[in-house]
Design an enzyme around this catalytic site. Structure first.
Site, PDB file in Angstrom:
ATOM      1  N   ASP A 150       0.840  -1.206   0.000  1.00  0.00           N
ATOM      2  CA  ASP A 150       0.000   0.000   0.000  1.00  0.00           C
ATOM      3  C   ASP A 150       0.873   1.253   0.000  1.00  0.00           C
ATOM      4  O   ASP A 150       0.364   2.373  -0.093  1.00  0.00           O
ATOM      5  CB  ASP A 150      -1.008  -0.006   1.161  1.00  0.00           C
ATOM      6  CG  ASP A 150      -0.355  -0.099   2.522  1.00  0.00           C
ATOM      7  OD1 ASP A 150       0.883  -0.239   2.588  1.00  0.00           O
ATOM      8  OD2 ASP A 150      -1.082  -0.037   3.539  1.00  0.00           O
ATOM      9  N   SER A 151       2.209   1.049   0.051  1.00  0.00           N
ATOM     10  CA  SER A 151       3.144   2.158  -0.176  1.00  0.00           C
ATOM     11  C   SER A 151       2.925   2.728  -1.580  1.00  0.00           C
ATOM     12  O   SER A 151       3.436   3.804  -1.891  1.00  0.00           O
ATOM     13  CB  SER A 151       4.590   1.693   0.012  1.00  0.00           C
ATOM     14  OG  SER A 151       4.839   0.495  -0.705  1.00  0.00           O
TER      15      SER A 151
ATOM     16  N   GLU B 185       8.578  -4.911  10.536  1.00  0.00           N
ATOM     17  CA  GLU B 185       9.092  -3.617  10.043  1.00  0.00           C
ATOM     18  C   GLU B 185       9.640  -2.775  11.194  1.00  0.00           C
ATOM     19  O   GLU B 185       8.955  -2.543  12.202  1.00  0.00           O
ATOM     20  CB  GLU B 185       7.963  -2.855   9.318  1.00  0.00           C
ATOM     21  CG  GLU B 185       8.426  -1.498   8.789  1.00  0.00           C
ATOM     22  CD  GLU B 185       7.482  -0.872   7.779  1.00  0.00           C
ATOM     23  OE1 GLU B 185       6.484  -1.520   7.392  1.00  0.00           O
ATOM     24  OE2 GLU B 185       7.757   0.273   7.364  1.00  0.00           O
TER      25      GLU B 185
ATOM     26  N   GLU C 113      -1.800  -5.520   8.316  1.00  0.00           N
ATOM     27  CA  GLU C 113      -1.035  -4.936   9.420  1.00  0.00           C
ATOM     28  C   GLU C 113      -1.725  -5.178  10.758  1.00  0.00           C
ATOM     29  O   GLU C 113      -2.932  -4.972  10.887  1.00  0.00           O
ATOM     30  CB  GLU C 113      -0.894  -3.424   9.205  1.00  0.00           C
ATOM     31  CG  GLU C 113      -0.019  -3.083   8.017  1.00  0.00           C
ATOM     32  CD  GLU C 113       0.248  -1.591   7.875  1.00  0.00           C
ATOM     33  OE1 GLU C 113      -0.111  -0.804   8.776  1.00  0.00           O
ATOM     34  OE2 GLU C 113       0.822  -1.215   6.841  1.00  0.00           O
TER      35      GLU C 113
ATOM     36  N   ASP D  43      -1.251  -5.950  -0.391  1.00  0.00           N
ATOM     37  CA  ASP D  43      -1.624  -5.370   0.908  1.00  0.00           C
ATOM     38  C   ASP D  43      -3.119  -5.136   1.030  1.00  0.00           C
ATOM     39  O   ASP D  43      -3.748  -4.580   0.116  1.00  0.00           O
ATOM     40  CB  ASP D  43      -0.919  -4.018   1.088  1.00  0.00           C
ATOM     41  CG  ASP D  43       0.350  -4.130   1.915  1.00  0.00           C
ATOM     42  OD1 ASP D  43       0.516  -5.145   2.624  1.00  0.00           O
ATOM     43  OD2 ASP D  43       1.169  -3.203   1.846  1.00  0.00           O
TER      44      ASP D  43
ATOM     45  N   LYS E 173      -1.481  -9.367   2.608  1.00  0.00           N
ATOM     46  CA  LYS E 173      -0.751  -8.990   3.811  1.00  0.00           C
ATOM     47  C   LYS E 173      -1.585  -7.995   4.591  1.00  0.00           C
ATOM     48  O   LYS E 173      -2.226  -7.127   3.992  1.00  0.00           O
ATOM     49  CB  LYS E 173       0.604  -8.374   3.455  1.00  0.00           C
ATOM     50  CG  LYS E 173       1.377  -7.863   4.685  1.00  0.00           C
ATOM     51  CD  LYS E 173       2.818  -7.524   4.358  1.00  0.00           C
ATOM     52  CE  LYS E 173       3.033  -6.198   3.699  1.00  0.00           C
ATOM     53  NZ  LYS E 173       2.595  -5.027   4.468  1.00  0.00           N
TER      54      LYS E 173
END
Ligand code: KIV
Length: 262
Positions: free
Chosen positions: A42-43, A179, A112, A81, A110
């Site tokens: 999602d960066s 991270e 978070e 993401d 993925k």
């Protein structure tokens, strides 16, 4: 690389490399390299769209980037993401987002954090959707965190992050991204878990490493996180190529005879 390789590589002590990609052209380049797998992070919201954070990423945006990457990197294992709030908007919304990403070509999703996500993770795993966890610095929490900084420095914080990683494994995740956690914590996590821990900004003692493509290729001339390694000056290279084109146009050197269509 296929899903079963994650466990096999961990067992064999073979490190895993992961690189982000967001579009068809870069995915093709990643596919022609030896990197093991591709993350449609999602960066994308930041490096492709210029937003300040990943909060701007939506399920639609992630699905579009995932589809482009899947078309370009057909031979690579692709993780996509789950964007901000996609897990907090109820189980049907989370399932629908994950389904969209898989239908767009992802092999896994993925997500978070873990607190409050247990039911969703269980449901995804139960629905045969492979899940990668993400602990430590979780950029989608930037509004609460206030800045992007190392997580898990104190003993209590480290214990909490380790417990989160263990819970993610128990919930059925097949890998975890750690991270910006201290190297010692990443090392403990990697030793403790039977699934691979893929680090970013977390030192060398993990089962693999992931970096943002733009950091690796030097496409951001002004910003490079301390933990990232720039393997080429992409921005300089591209700017020089464009200036060469400009110069050729202005001097009448382009197009030459070989560029004429007829
Ligand atoms: O979105 C992303 O690029 C990521 C990596 C930094 C792990 O989640």
């Amino acid at each position: 690389m296929k899903i079963t390789d994650f466990a096999a590589f961990k067992k064999a002590g073979r490190r895993i490399s992961m690189i982000t990609a967001y579009d068809y052209s870069m995915a093709r380049i990643a596919a022609s390299s030896s990197v093991d797998c591709v993350l449609v992070g999602d960066s994308a919201a930041m490096v492709m769209h210029g937003h300040e954070s990943t909060i701007a990423a939506t399920p639609e945006l992630m699905a579009a980037h995932t589809a482009a990457v899947a078309r370009g990197a057909k031979t690579k294992f692709i993780v996509a993401d789950m964007p901000f709030l996609s897990l907090r908007s109820g189980l049907p919304a989370a399932m629908s987002c994950a389904g969209e990403l898989l239908r767009a070509g992802a092999d896994a999703v993925k997500l978070e954090g873990v607190d409050g996500h247990e039911a969703v993770i269980k449901a995804l795993v139960h629905a045969d959707i492979p899940v990668v966890g993400h602990v430590g610095l979780t950029p989608q929490s930037i509004c609460r965190l206030g800045s992007y900084r190392v997580q898990g420095r104190g003993a209590a914080q480290a214990k909490k992050i380790l417990a989160q990683a263990v819970r993610l494994q128990k919930l059925g995740c097949f890998a975890i991204v750690a991270e910006c956690v201290p190297s010692a914590l990443a090392r403990r996590m990697s030793a403790l878990l039977s699934i691979p821990v893929i680090g970013i900004g977390s030192g060398p003692h993990t089962d693999g490493q992931v970096l943002v493509l733009h950091d690796v290729l030097g496409l951001y001339p002004d910003f490079s996180p301390k933990f990232a390694k720039r393997y080429c000056d992409g921005a300089g290279l591209f700017a020089r190529a464009l200036s060469a084109f400009d110069g050729d146009v202005k001097r009448g050197r382009f197009p030459a005879r070989e560029h004429e269509c007829a």
